[in-house]
Design a protein around this motif. Sequence first.
Motif, PDB file in Angstrom:
ATOM      1  N   ARG A  93       0.836  -1.215   0.000  1.00  0.00           N
ATOM      2  CA  ARG A  93       0.000   0.000   0.000  1.00  0.00           C
ATOM      3  C   ARG A  93       0.868   1.262   0.000  1.00  0.00           C
ATOM      4  O   ARG A  93       0.579   2.228  -0.717  1.00  0.00           O
ATOM      5  CB  ARG A  93      -0.943   0.000   1.205  1.00  0.00           C
ATOM      6  N   CYS A  94       1.933   1.260   0.800  1.00  0.00           N
ATOM      7  CA  CYS A  94       2.818   2.429   0.848  1.00  0.00           C
ATOM      8  C   CYS A  94       3.464   2.694  -0.504  1.00  0.00           C
ATOM      9  O   CYS A  94       3.500   3.833  -0.973  1.00  0.00           O
ATOM     10  CB  CYS A  94       3.898   2.226   1.907  1.00  0.00           C
ATOM     11  N   LEU A  95       3.975   1.639  -1.136  1.00  0.00           N
ATOM     12  CA  LEU A  95       4.616   1.818  -2.440  1.00  0.00           C
ATOM     13  C   LEU A  95       3.607   2.251  -3.503  1.00  0.00           C
ATOM     14  O   LEU A  95       3.910   3.098  -4.345  1.00  0.00           O
ATOM     15  CB  LEU A  95       5.325   0.537  -2.870  1.00  0.00           C
ATOM     16  N   GLU A 133      14.590   8.189  -7.947  1.00  0.00           N
ATOM     17  CA  GLU A 133      13.249   8.011  -7.366  1.00  0.00           C
ATOM     18  C   GLU A 133      13.240   6.810  -6.420  1.00  0.00           C
ATOM     19  O   GLU A 133      12.687   6.874  -5.320  1.00  0.00           O
ATOM     20  CB  GLU A 133      12.197   7.815  -8.457  1.00  0.00           C
ATOM     21  N   LEU A 134      13.840   5.704  -6.867  1.00  0.00           N
ATOM     22  CA  LEU A 134      13.891   4.508  -6.039  1.00  0.00           C
ATOM     23  C   LEU A 134      14.667   4.781  -4.748  1.00  0.00           C
ATOM     24  O   LEU A 134      14.220   4.393  -3.661  1.00  0.00           O
ATOM     25  CB  LEU A 134      14.523   3.350  -6.811  1.00  0.00           C
ATOM     26  N   ASP A 135      15.805   5.446  -4.855  1.00  0.00           N
ATOM     27  CA  ASP A 135      16.582   5.778  -3.650  1.00  0.00           C
ATOM     28  C   ASP A 135      15.763   6.613  -2.673  1.00  0.00           C
ATOM     29  O   ASP A 135      15.809   6.383  -1.457  1.00  0.00           O
ATOM     30  CB  ASP A 135      17.866   6.522  -4.019  1.00  0.00           C
ATOM     31  N   ALA A 136      15.007   7.559  -3.194  1.00  0.00           N
ATOM     32  CA  ALA A 136      14.172   8.405  -2.323  1.00  0.00           C
ATOM     33  C   ALA A 136      13.093   7.568  -1.634  1.00  0.00           C
ATOM     34  O   ALA A 136      12.808   7.753  -0.447  1.00  0.00           O
ATOM     35  CB  ALA A 136      13.546   9.538  -3.143  1.00  0.00           C
ATOM     36  N   HIS A 141      10.882   5.165   3.307  1.00  0.00           N
ATOM     37  CA  HIS A 141      10.228   4.026   3.966  1.00  0.00           C
ATOM     38  C   HIS A 141      11.214   3.127   4.718  1.00  0.00           C
ATOM     39  O   HIS A 141      10.819   2.067   5.199  1.00  0.00           O
ATOM     40  CB  HIS A 141       9.444   3.220   2.924  1.00  0.00           C
ATOM     41  N   GLU A 142      12.475   3.575   4.795  1.00  0.00           N
ATOM     42  CA  GLU A 142      13.507   2.837   5.532  1.00  0.00           C
ATOM     43  C   GLU A 142      13.584   1.379   5.066  1.00  0.00           C
ATOM     44  O   GLU A 142      13.471   0.440   5.849  1.00  0.00           O
ATOM     45  CB  GLU A 142      13.265   2.936   7.040  1.00  0.00           C
TER      46      GLU A 142
END
Length: 167
Positions: A93-95, A133-136, A141-142
């Motif tokens: 859900r977060c992703l 974007e992926l790194d962010a 989200h740790e």
Amino acid sequence: MNQVAQLCMDTEAEQRLRALIEKGLPLTPRPWLTLAEQCGMDETEVMATVERWQSEGLIKRLGLVVKHRPLGIRANAMVVWDVPDAWISELGRCLAEEPAVTLCYRRPRRLPDWPFNLFCMIHGSARERVLQELDAIVRRHELDAIPRQVLFSTHAYRQHGARYISE
């Protein structure tokens, strides 16, 4: 009445409309009006016909196929994650809520070769942008400890919408 019998009863204008819809809706401010003009109907007739086809089950849904390469989106990465089962619903859900993520879904692992169970797609103008974007997302989200792989697509396959009658 079955769908094949109904299709045979369609008027010539409805047959033209069906053929036009198979090619995709026109990118105009009023696509139903544009279709109406192209098939010899008025706009309300086109909308009523499409609604009828939906109620009869001929058209199950109207979707969108975005041909992203002409829009400058040339880097497409499927990020696959090996998420503990207890966390997968929440993380999914977060992703899915991340603006950069255009698709997110769960799949079963295929052990021992494929441990990944959560998939998300990130599109961008360049690989570097997608990786940023992926790194962010990972930072927000740790997710540093979650195993993942980034799989960039190398080929754009032909995309099209539904076909109602075979040629």
